[in-house]
Motif scaffolding. Structure first.
Motif, PDB file in Angstrom:
ATOM      1  N   SER A   1       0.842  -1.193   0.000  1.00  0.00           N
ATOM      2  CA  SER A   1       0.000   0.000   0.000  1.00  0.00           C
ATOM      3  C   SER A   1       0.874   1.238   0.000  1.00  0.00           C
ATOM      4  N   GLU A   2       0.408   2.277  -0.720  1.00  0.00           N
ATOM      5  CA  GLU A   2       1.119   3.534  -0.758  1.00  0.00           C
ATOM      6  C   GLU A   2       0.536   4.540   0.227  1.00  0.00           C
ATOM      7  N   GLU A   3      -0.493   4.156   0.981  1.00  0.00           N
ATOM      8  CA  GLU A   3      -1.097   5.046   1.961  1.00  0.00           C
ATOM      9  C   GLU A   3      -0.165   5.183   3.165  1.00  0.00           C
ATOM     10  N   LEU A   4       0.250   6.404   3.445  1.00  0.00           N
ATOM     11  CA  LEU A   4       1.238   6.646   4.492  1.00  0.00           C
ATOM     12  C   LEU A   4       0.731   6.255   5.868  1.00  0.00           C
ATOM     13  N   GLU A   5      -0.595   6.409   6.108  1.00  0.00           N
ATOM     14  CA  GLU A   5      -1.110   6.101   7.436  1.00  0.00           C
ATOM     15  C   GLU A   5      -1.074   4.610   7.747  1.00  0.00           C
ATOM     16  N   LEU A   6      -0.974   3.766   6.716  1.00  0.00           N
ATOM     17  CA  LEU A   6      -0.912   2.325   6.923  1.00  0.00           C
ATOM     18  C   LEU A   6       0.512   1.804   7.092  1.00  0.00           C
ATOM     19  N   GLN A   7       1.499   2.624   6.754  1.00  0.00           N
ATOM     20  CA  GLN A   7       2.885   2.167   6.805  1.00  0.00           C
ATOM     21  C   GLN A   7       3.354   1.774   8.211  1.00  0.00           C
ATOM     22  N   PRO A   8       3.033   2.540   9.266  1.00  0.00           N
ATOM     23  CA  PRO A   8       3.449   2.096  10.610  1.00  0.00           C
ATOM     24  C   PRO A   8       2.840   0.756  11.003  1.00  0.00           C
ATOM     25  N   LEU A   9       1.583   0.528  10.613  1.00  0.00           N
ATOM     26  CA  LEU A   9       0.934  -0.741  10.918  1.00  0.00           C
ATOM     27  C   LEU A   9       1.627  -1.893  10.196  1.00  0.00           C
TER      28      LEU A   9
ATOM     29  N   THR B   1      15.779 -12.875   3.630  1.00  0.00           N
ATOM     30  CA  THR B   1      16.032 -12.453   2.256  1.00  0.00           C
ATOM     31  C   THR B   1      15.126 -11.309   1.831  1.00  0.00           C
ATOM     32  N   THR B   2      13.901 -11.272   2.333  1.00  0.00           N
ATOM     33  CA  THR B   2      12.911 -10.316   1.851  1.00  0.00           C
ATOM     34  C   THR B   2      12.476  -9.275   2.880  1.00  0.00           C
ATOM     35  N   VAL B   3      12.221  -9.712   4.124  1.00  0.00           N
ATOM     36  CA  VAL B   3      11.587  -8.821   5.099  1.00  0.00           C
ATOM     37  C   VAL B   3      12.469  -7.639   5.509  1.00  0.00           C
ATOM     38  N   PRO B   4      13.777  -7.821   5.839  1.00  0.00           N
ATOM     39  CA  PRO B   4      14.574  -6.658   6.249  1.00  0.00           C
ATOM     40  C   PRO B   4      14.593  -5.526   5.222  1.00  0.00           C
ATOM     41  N   LYS B   5      14.683  -5.854   3.939  1.00  0.00           N
ATOM     42  CA  LYS B   5      14.683  -4.815   2.913  1.00  0.00           C
ATOM     43  C   LYS B   5      13.346  -4.081   2.881  1.00  0.00           C
ATOM     44  N   MET B   6      12.246  -4.821   3.044  1.00  0.00           N
ATOM     45  CA  MET B   6      10.938  -4.185   3.062  1.00  0.00           C
ATOM     46  C   MET B   6      10.799  -3.256   4.266  1.00  0.00           C
ATOM     47  N   LEU B   7      11.300  -3.697   5.434  1.00  0.00           N
ATOM     48  CA  LEU B   7      11.259  -2.862   6.638  1.00  0.00           C
ATOM     49  C   LEU B   7      12.109  -1.611   6.454  1.00  0.00           C
TER      50      LEU B   7
ATOM     51  N   LEU C   1       7.674  -6.540  11.304  1.00  0.00           N
ATOM     52  CA  LEU C   1       8.792  -6.604  12.233  1.00  0.00           C
ATOM     53  C   LEU C   1       8.515  -7.648  13.315  1.00  0.00           C
ATOM     54  N   SER C   2       7.298  -7.679  13.817  1.00  0.00           N
ATOM     55  CA  SER C   2       6.932  -8.659  14.841  1.00  0.00           C
ATOM     56  C   SER C   2       7.041 -10.078  14.295  1.00  0.00           C
ATOM     57  N   MET C   3       6.505 -10.305  13.101  1.00  0.00           N
ATOM     58  CA  MET C   3       6.561 -11.639  12.516  1.00  0.00           C
ATOM     59  C   MET C   3       8.003 -12.053  12.227  1.00  0.00           C
ATOM     60  N   TYR C   4       8.822 -11.095  11.794  1.00  0.00           N
ATOM     61  CA  TYR C   4      10.219 -11.417  11.497  1.00  0.00           C
ATOM     62  C   TYR C   4      10.975 -11.806  12.762  1.00  0.00           C
ATOM     63  N   LEU C   5      10.774 -11.050  13.853  1.00  0.00           N
ATOM     64  CA  LEU C   5      11.459 -11.354  15.100  1.00  0.00           C
ATOM     65  C   LEU C   5      11.021 -12.696  15.667  1.00  0.00           C
ATOM     66  N   VAL C   6       9.718 -12.998  15.591  1.00  0.00           N
ATOM     67  CA  VAL C   6       9.217 -14.289  16.054  1.00  0.00           C
ATOM     68  C   VAL C   6       9.831 -15.417  15.227  1.00  0.00           C
ATOM     69  N   THR C   7       9.932 -15.208  13.920  1.00  0.00           N
ATOM     70  CA  THR C   7      10.514 -16.222  13.037  1.00  0.00           C
ATOM     71  C   THR C   7      11.971 -16.498  13.386  1.00  0.00           C
ATOM     72  N   VAL C   8      12.757 -15.445  13.520  1.00  0.00           N
ATOM     73  CA  VAL C   8      14.190 -15.600  13.777  1.00  0.00           C
ATOM     74  C   VAL C   8      14.436 -16.227  15.147  1.00  0.00           C
ATOM     75  N   PHE C   9      13.845 -15.665  16.189  1.00  0.00           N
ATOM     76  CA  PHE C   9      14.113 -16.162  17.536  1.00  0.00           C
ATOM     77  C   PHE C   9      13.494 -17.534  17.772  1.00  0.00           C
ATOM     78  N   GLY C  10      12.327 -17.775  17.204  1.00  0.00           N
ATOM     79  CA  GLY C  10      11.686 -19.084  17.362  1.00  0.00           C
ATOM     80  C   GLY C  10      12.494 -20.190  16.729  1.00  0.00           C
ATOM     81  N   ASN C  11      12.903 -19.985  15.471  1.00  0.00           N
ATOM     82  CA  ASN C  11      13.697 -21.002  14.785  1.00  0.00           C
ATOM     83  C   ASN C  11      15.092 -21.130  15.369  1.00  0.00           C
TER      84      ASN C  11
END
Length: 330
Positions: free
Chosen positions: A26-34, A84-90, A40-50
């Motif tokens: 989405s290009e809507e700025l108000e949705l970017q923090p969400l 491979t994908t999430v850090p660049k998107m963040l 970020l939450s899903m990425y951290l859970v993935t890394v630390f869980g695995n």
């Protein structure tokens, strides 16, 4: 956003551009923090869980069995797959920049293809491991010896690396002219081929042929393994024994179904629809959600893993015998 328009080059291996734009969801700025907080939450859970699974299995000699050997490899691949994908998107959301260089885009695509292939092959190897454990329990330790386990993982790496190199080298031969916006949150192979202004017939043929062979082949191998497992379970006289045997494999089947249905759906539907947004959303399932669920589905419901995690963290282990991972699926 203004873009520089480059004339389409006559040379096949000259791209004419130095960067792409990852459009994301989405290009809507108000949705970017969400979106940033969610990923970020899903990425951290993935890394630390695995990572916890890898450390717990490595530190517990009771879990040095083929099943957990493949599980630790899968956990490592899932960490790399998501990274491979999430850090660049963040980074793009944080800096409010959608730019990714041509070289970094190809690098991201290479590693994405590599770890996708490894995920597929490791899921197949794990299904074969369960097939041997349930259908040939007396010969399990002979068949699934350390040499064969290492060989299966090595072959998975070699095939994935070679296929990723093939696809990346073929994309290098494509020309990219005026269209530099990728309607995705990462450099995905199919999207890159669609953006090219040169002939992509060979690229499409190789991509779809590889999808059938390298994804469809292992999938049918998994189906065959579980057809034999179901047949063996039916021969168990106790209803409780049947339920216990089948329930131990349900988690693996759930992840396989989730991964294959979303992954193949993205590639097959892209030929029939112009909706790139739906493809991006579906890609989230097998690039982010599935690796995140790996520690929960495969391991946290497993008593062996729970006790290994407790011992690793210094907590007192649960009472009761430890059941080694030779006769149950993660």
């Amino acid at each position: 956003m203004s873009h520089v328009i480059f004339p389409c080059p006559s040379s096949r291996n000259y791209t004419g551009i130095s960067e792409f734009y990852l459009m994301g969801f989405s290009e809507e700025l108000e949705l970017q923090p969400l979106v940033f907080g969610l990923f970020l939450s899903m990425y951290l859970v993935t890394v630390f869980g695995n990572l916890l699974i890898i450390l717990a299995v490595s530190s517990d000699p009771h879990l040095h069995t083929p099943m957990y050997f493949f599980l630790t490899n899968l956990s490592f691949v899932d960490i790399c797959f998501t990274s491979t994908t999430v850090p660049k998107m963040l980074q793009n959301i944080q800096t409010q920049s959608k730019v990714i260089t041509y070289a970094r885009c190809l690098t991201q695509m290479y590693f994405f293809i590599l770890f996708t292939g490894l995920d597929i092959f490791l899921l197949t190897v794990m299904a074969y491991d369960r097939f041997v454990a349930i259908c040939h329990p007396l010969r399990y330790t002979v068949i699934m010896n350390p040499w064969l386990c290492a060989l299966l993982v090595l072959v998975s790496w070699v095939v994935s690396v070679l296929y990723s190199l093939l696809q990346t080298s073929m994309v290098l031969q494509l020309s990219f002219c005026t269209e530099v916006e990728i309607p995705h949150f990462f450099c995905e192979l199919n999207q890159m081929i669609q953006l090219a202004c040169s002939d992509t017939f060979l690229n499409n043929m190789v991509m779809y042929l590889a999808t059938v062979l390298l994804a469809g082949g292992p999938f049918f191998g998994i189906l065959y393994s579980y057809s034999q497992i179901v047949s063996s379970i039916h021969r168990i006289s106790s209803a409780q024994g049947k339920y216990k045997a089948f329930s131990t494999c349900a988690s693996h089947l759930s992840v396989v179904s989730l991964f294959y249905c979303t992954g193949l759906g993205v590639y097959l539907s892209s030929a029939a629809t112009q909706s790139s947004h739906s493809s991006a959303v579906a890609s989230v399932i097998y690039t982010v959600v599935t690796p995140m669920l790996n520690p929960f589905i495969y391991s946290l419901r497993n008593r062996d893993i729970k006790e290994a995690l407790m011992r690793f963290s210094g907590m007192p282990a649960l009472k009761g015998p430890i059941v080694l991972g030779l006769k149950k699926c993660p």
